[in-house]
Scaffold this motif. Sequence first.
Motif, PDB file in Angstrom:
ATOM      1  N   UNK A 196       8.360   3.275  -3.738  1.00  0.00           N
ATOM      2  CA  UNK A 196       7.547   4.344  -3.950  1.00  0.00           C
ATOM      3  C   UNK A 196       6.089   4.145  -2.678  1.00  0.00           C
ATOM      4  N   UNK A 197       5.641   2.757  -2.804  1.00  0.00           N
ATOM      5  CA  UNK A 197       4.719   2.593  -1.739  1.00  0.00           C
ATOM      6  C   UNK A 197       5.114   2.863  -0.140  1.00  0.00           C
ATOM      7  N   UNK A 198       6.253   2.626  -0.176  1.00  0.00           N
ATOM      8  CA  UNK A 198       6.888   2.862   1.300  1.00  0.00           C
ATOM      9  C   UNK A 198       7.128   4.431   1.567  1.00  0.00           C
ATOM     10  N   UNK A 199       7.133   5.260   0.845  1.00  0.00           N
ATOM     11  CA  UNK A 199       7.403   6.778   0.898  1.00  0.00           C
ATOM     12  C   UNK A 199       5.930   7.365   0.661  1.00  0.00           C
ATOM     13  N   UNK A 200       5.059   6.601   0.492  1.00  0.00           N
ATOM     14  CA  UNK A 200       3.713   7.186   0.346  1.00  0.00           C
ATOM     15  C   UNK A 200       3.452   8.037  -1.161  1.00  0.00           C
ATOM     16  N   UNK A 201       4.316   7.482  -2.129  1.00  0.00           N
ATOM     17  CA  UNK A 201       4.059   8.069  -3.487  1.00  0.00           C
ATOM     18  C   UNK A 201       3.331   7.049  -4.471  1.00  0.00           C
ATOM     19  N   UNK A 202       2.133   7.073  -3.957  1.00  0.00           N
ATOM     20  CA  UNK A 202       1.453   6.285  -4.712  1.00  0.00           C
ATOM     21  C   UNK A 202       1.067   6.180  -6.341  1.00  0.00           C
ATOM     22  N   UNK A 203       1.258   7.418  -6.589  1.00  0.00           N
ATOM     23  CA  UNK A 203       1.130   7.796  -8.055  1.00  0.00           C
ATOM     24  C   UNK A 203       2.569   7.223  -8.786  1.00  0.00           C
TER      25      UNK A 203
ATOM     26  N   UNK B   4     -13.125  -6.477   0.475  1.00  0.00           N
ATOM     27  CA  UNK B   4     -13.457  -5.655   1.355  1.00  0.00           C
ATOM     28  C   UNK B   4     -12.287  -5.388   2.536  1.00  0.00           C
ATOM     29  N   UNK B   5     -11.765  -6.397   2.653  1.00  0.00           N
ATOM     30  CA  UNK B   5     -10.443  -6.578   3.789  1.00  0.00           C
ATOM     31  C   UNK B   5      -9.459  -7.062   3.068  1.00  0.00           C
ATOM     32  N   UNK B   6      -8.209  -6.648   3.350  1.00  0.00           N
ATOM     33  CA  UNK B   6      -6.879  -7.000   2.476  1.00  0.00           C
ATOM     34  C   UNK B   6      -6.779  -8.573   2.826  1.00  0.00           C
ATOM     35  N   UNK B   7      -7.120  -9.141   3.872  1.00  0.00           N
ATOM     36  CA  UNK B   7      -6.867 -10.609   4.137  1.00  0.00           C
ATOM     37  C   UNK B   7      -7.602 -11.394   3.104  1.00  0.00           C
ATOM     38  N   UNK B   8      -9.050 -10.965   2.947  1.00  0.00           N
ATOM     39  CA  UNK B   8      -9.674 -11.382   1.653  1.00  0.00           C
ATOM     40  C   UNK B   8      -8.733 -11.411   0.577  1.00  0.00           C
ATOM     41  N   UNK B   9      -8.414 -10.460   0.264  1.00  0.00           N
ATOM     42  CA  UNK B   9      -7.542 -10.018  -0.938  1.00  0.00           C
ATOM     43  C   UNK B   9      -6.553 -10.973  -1.305  1.00  0.00           C
TER      44      UNK B   9
ATOM     45  N   UNK C 292      -2.247  -4.066  -3.311  1.00  0.00           N
ATOM     46  CA  UNK C 292      -2.573  -4.415  -2.093  1.00  0.00           C
ATOM     47  C   UNK C 292      -1.663  -3.835  -0.851  1.00  0.00           C
ATOM     48  N   UNK C 293      -0.636  -3.586  -1.326  1.00  0.00           N
ATOM     49  CA  UNK C 293       0.541  -3.193  -0.345  1.00  0.00           C
ATOM     50  C   UNK C 293       0.231  -1.498   0.112  1.00  0.00           C
ATOM     51  N   UNK C 294      -0.319  -0.892  -0.913  1.00  0.00           N
ATOM     52  CA  UNK C 294      -1.016   0.365  -0.687  1.00  0.00           C
ATOM     53  C   UNK C 294      -1.947   0.512   0.332  1.00  0.00           C
ATOM     54  N   UNK C 295      -2.852  -0.571   0.127  1.00  0.00           N
ATOM     55  CA  UNK C 295      -4.095  -0.708   1.237  1.00  0.00           C
ATOM     56  C   UNK C 295      -3.494  -1.373   2.823  1.00  0.00           C
ATOM     57  N   UNK C 296      -2.364  -1.929   2.728  1.00  0.00           N
ATOM     58  CA  UNK C 296      -1.902  -2.463   3.955  1.00  0.00           C
ATOM     59  C   UNK C 296      -0.858  -1.505   4.769  1.00  0.00           C
ATOM     60  N   UNK C 297      -0.685  -0.638   4.140  1.00  0.00           N
ATOM     61  CA  UNK C 297       0.281   0.465   4.626  1.00  0.00           C
ATOM     62  C   UNK C 297      -0.272   1.020   5.963  1.00  0.00           C
ATOM     63  N   UNK C 298      -1.759   1.362   5.950  1.00  0.00           N
ATOM     64  CA  UNK C 298      -2.332   1.893   7.203  1.00  0.00           C
ATOM     65  C   UNK C 298      -2.130   1.074   8.282  1.00  0.00           C
ATOM     66  N   UNK C 299      -1.887  -0.367   8.393  1.00  0.00           N
ATOM     67  CA  UNK C 299      -1.914  -1.251   9.242  1.00  0.00           C
ATOM     68  C   UNK C 299      -0.472  -1.484   9.436  1.00  0.00           C
ATOM     69  N   UNK C 300       0.524  -1.377   8.776  1.00  0.00           N
ATOM     70  CA  UNK C 300       1.914  -1.800   9.200  1.00  0.00           C
ATOM     71  C   UNK C 300       2.521  -0.702   9.701  1.00  0.00           C
TER      72      UNK C 300
END
Length: 377
Positions: free
Chosen positions: A263-270, A115-120, A212-220
């Motif tokens: 790709x995660x950095x430029x938001x190209x998740x696919x 549920x939270x990236x920290x838990x992951x 997990x990097x994709x989920x952390x992008x919103x915080x970073x």
Amino acid sequence: MSMGMEATVFLAALAFVWPFVGALVVAALPAPHSREAAIWMAGIGCALSVIVFMFPSVGGNASGWDDDPVQRAGRVMLAFGLLLLVLENAVQPDRLLRSLPHVCTALAGLACVAPEPAVGLGILELALAWGVFVFTRPAGRAKTGWGLIRTGSVGTVLVLSGLLLPQGSTVSGLMMACGLVILTGLAPFGQFWRDRNDSFLFLPFAGASILLAMRLRGHGGAAFEMALVAAGLVSVWLTASAGRAGHRQRLFRTFPSALALMAVGVEADVAALLFLCGWCLAGGNRSGRGWAVNVLACFPPGAPFVGCLLLLSVMTDWSWPVAVLTVCGILAAVLRAVPDREAARLFWPEDMAGRVACSVLTIMGFLVPLAMMLGAF
């Protein structure tokens, strides 16, 4: 809750638990029968992950488990990575060692849906600690285990420290990006593998770190994205400029991870998903084989080739200079890392693991663009 929804929730839960069941079965059986059982358990796990991708659990308590198709597809790649690990390794006499890839894949899947990236991150640290325990039980391996746990823990602490800072701040983004780069083992920042069996731990571990990097992008925020792109670009050029052939091939193992983080950095998740596919099926210790070199070098028609096209199409809108540097770095790395032309021309391998990998990589290369056109991603 309807019967259909209950069934999808049950299958989703079973997909997460199944690798643990596989680990128990493999560890309980005598060594001569353990490999066959491991193949069957890993194959069933792949089927479950594909079913969960096609029929996600949504609504009620299941909301948030499977709402991102990229994350679901990433867990499919982790499952197929486990199948390849089992297929390409002989019978292991040590019960804990032969069950380790199942345990690590199970924990990696759970980390991705925490549920939270920290838990992951905590679950990934648990996977690392268990892997180090299994590796270092023989006498004289304590120093190796300390090096592994130290590097992984530094990455985890950096990411957690960034999560404690204000969202979107520069320091937070930089700390989180540095931690993830270490967790994925990205050259030259991460820990180099010293043993063939290390792939039992680090293939699912690094794959989960990318998801997990994709989920952390919103915080970073922006600093997080720029740091990931910069670290990936440095790793690509380091691979391109490596001198000795052996050292170059060792660096080439992290090539798909570098491109995935960019790709995660430029938001190209696919695109990151397609590089993750290459990492799970051709990365690690497979990077010296002819068919794997083709895949890691982004040769068509494999999934990383399509990922490279998607990455560059997005990166041109993000930054033209970075896109040009990326193209030049990829071309230079490929030319330097593929010295054996005969091996590079080998596409269809003779071993079963390689055939499964090439089939899945080719299918993903065709299906993902089709799925994008149909709106699945």
